[in-house]
Design a protein around this motif. Structure first.
Motif, mmCIF file in Angstrom:
data_model
loop_
_atom_site.group_PDB
_atom_site.id
_atom_site.type_symbol
_atom_site.label_atom_id
_atom_site.label_comp_id
_atom_site.label_asym_id
_atom_site.label_seq_id
_atom_site.Cartn_x
_atom_site.Cartn_y
_atom_site.Cartn_z
ATOM 1 N N LYS A 1 1.207 -0.644 -0.165
ATOM 2 C CA LYS A 1 -0.012 -0.038 -0.369
ATOM 3 C C LYS A 1 0.766 1.711 0.069
ATOM 4 O O LYS A 1 1.584 1.434 0.910
ATOM 5 C CB LYS A 1 -1.191 0.180 1.545
ATOM 6 C CG LYS A 1 -1.972 -0.913 1.392
ATOM 7 C CD LYS A 1 -2.760 -1.396 0.655
ATOM 8 C CE LYS A 1 -3.750 -2.556 1.035
ATOM 9 N NZ LYS A 1 -5.200 -2.384 -0.090
ATOM 10 N N MET B 1 -5.535 -1.629 5.974
ATOM 11 C CA MET B 1 -4.502 -2.936 5.613
ATOM 12 C C MET B 1 -5.326 -3.943 6.005
ATOM 13 O O MET B 1 -4.361 -5.667 5.903
ATOM 14 C CB MET B 1 -3.741 -2.819 6.640
ATOM 15 C CG MET B 1 -2.170 -1.969 6.700
ATOM 16 S SD MET B 1 -1.394 -1.993 5.164
ATOM 17 C CE MET B 1 -0.625 -4.002 5.239
ATOM 18 N N ILE C 1 4.086 -1.424 3.701
ATOM 19 C CA ILE C 1 3.292 -0.431 3.362
ATOM 20 C C ILE C 1 4.690 0.959 3.112
ATOM 21 O O ILE C 1 5.798 0.934 3.470
ATOM 22 C CB ILE C 1 2.870 0.803 4.493
ATOM 23 C CG1 ILE C 1 1.730 -0.024 5.113
ATOM 24 C CG2 ILE C 1 2.181 1.713 4.141
ATOM 25 C CD1 ILE C 1 0.675 0.318 6.276
ATOM 26 N N VAL D 1 -4.697 3.799 8.443
ATOM 27 C CA VAL D 1 -3.679 2.730 7.965
ATOM 28 C C VAL D 1 -3.776 1.206 8.694
ATOM 29 O O VAL D 1 -4.258 0.198 7.810
ATOM 30 C CB VAL D 1 -2.708 2.517 8.765
ATOM 31 C CG1 VAL D 1 -1.242 1.542 9.069
ATOM 32 C CG2 VAL D 1 -1.948 3.957 8.246
#
Length: 251
Positions: A97, A247, A147, A243
């Motif tokens: 991401k 995820m 990430i 976040v």
């Protein structure tokens, strides 16, 4: 410049022996340097330890093969602590991401590009809900396993094609000029644009685990199909919650 898929799967040829010594299995990324430092090797005779070639030992990466000077360029990762540590970090880049340092989700990496002369990562392709864009690596703050954190103004440095990565300096100068001409886009406008992109990316996705707010209260139960209102609610909880949510959603 090569993309990762052009390198993985190539046979590795020793020039001195004139023979194939293996096939490129994976690229080992050094997140601190932003480069590919090793190529791991697949070979039917090597069953126990993991073998690799330091990128600095690579002579060339062509269309049909990777070449090295000698077969002794191959090392055992268990004997090189630094190399083994990089492998264990499992920095894949693809499928990571992409988020700004304030936690705004931009998209997901589908490919990345490296300089075949030194292994430096030049940039990556990011899939957004509407299209695919290319981001120069200069905008990356952190290469993580799941990430990739980028600068807040990274969207203003998107380019349309990977070939433009070779001219990122000119592109960035032009982008800066455009911003100055339009009277400087405010940080608030940037943040609002990123939040809208975040809604586009997460809308309709299914939550794969229970998500809690900053006070430990249930925000979304596993199986929730996210609406625009849900995403806006999560944004209000702050970057850490966003976040966690981004995820833990199914495509």
């Amino acid at each position: 410049m090569k993309n990762s898929s052009q390198v993985i799967g190539l046979p590795i040829i020793s020039i001195a022996e004139g023979e194939e010594i293996g096939i490129v299995k994976s690229l080992v990324v050094n997140p601190e340097k932003g480069s590919v430092d090793f190529l791991t090797i697949e070979h039917e005779d090597w069953q126990v330890s993991v073998k690799a070639i330091p990128f600095k030992k690579v002579i060339g990466i062509g269309e049909y093969a990777v070449t090295v000077e000698h077969g002794n360029a191959v090392i055992d990762l268990n004997e090189i602590p630094i190399a083994n540590q990089l492998v264990n970090k499992k920095i894949k880049i693809i499928h990571a991401k992409v988020m700004t340092r304030k936690g705004e989700l931009l998209g997901e990496v589908t490919e990345y590009y490296l300089d075949e002369e030194n292994g430096h990562i030049n940039g990556m392709t990011i899939k957004t809900p509407s299209n695919e864009v290319v981001l120069p690596a200069e905008q990356v703050l952190t290469f993580g396993r799941d990430i990739i954190v980028v600068k807040e103004d990274a969207p203003f440095h998107f380019v349309n094609d990977a070939s433009d990565l070779l001219h990122t300096t000119d592109v960035e100068v032009a982008a800066s000029a455009d911003v100055e001409i339009t009277g400087m886009i405010s940080e608030l406008e940037v943040e609002e644009a990123l939040k809208e992109k975040q809604v586009e990316i997460l809308y309709g996705k299914t939550v794969s685990k229970d998500i809690f707010d900053r006070n430990g209260n249930m925000l979304f139960a596993k199986g929730t199909i996210l609406t625009k209102e849900d995403i806006l609610k999560a944004q209000q909880e702050g970057p850490s919650v966003m976040v966690e949510l981004s995820m833990n959603v199914d495509a």
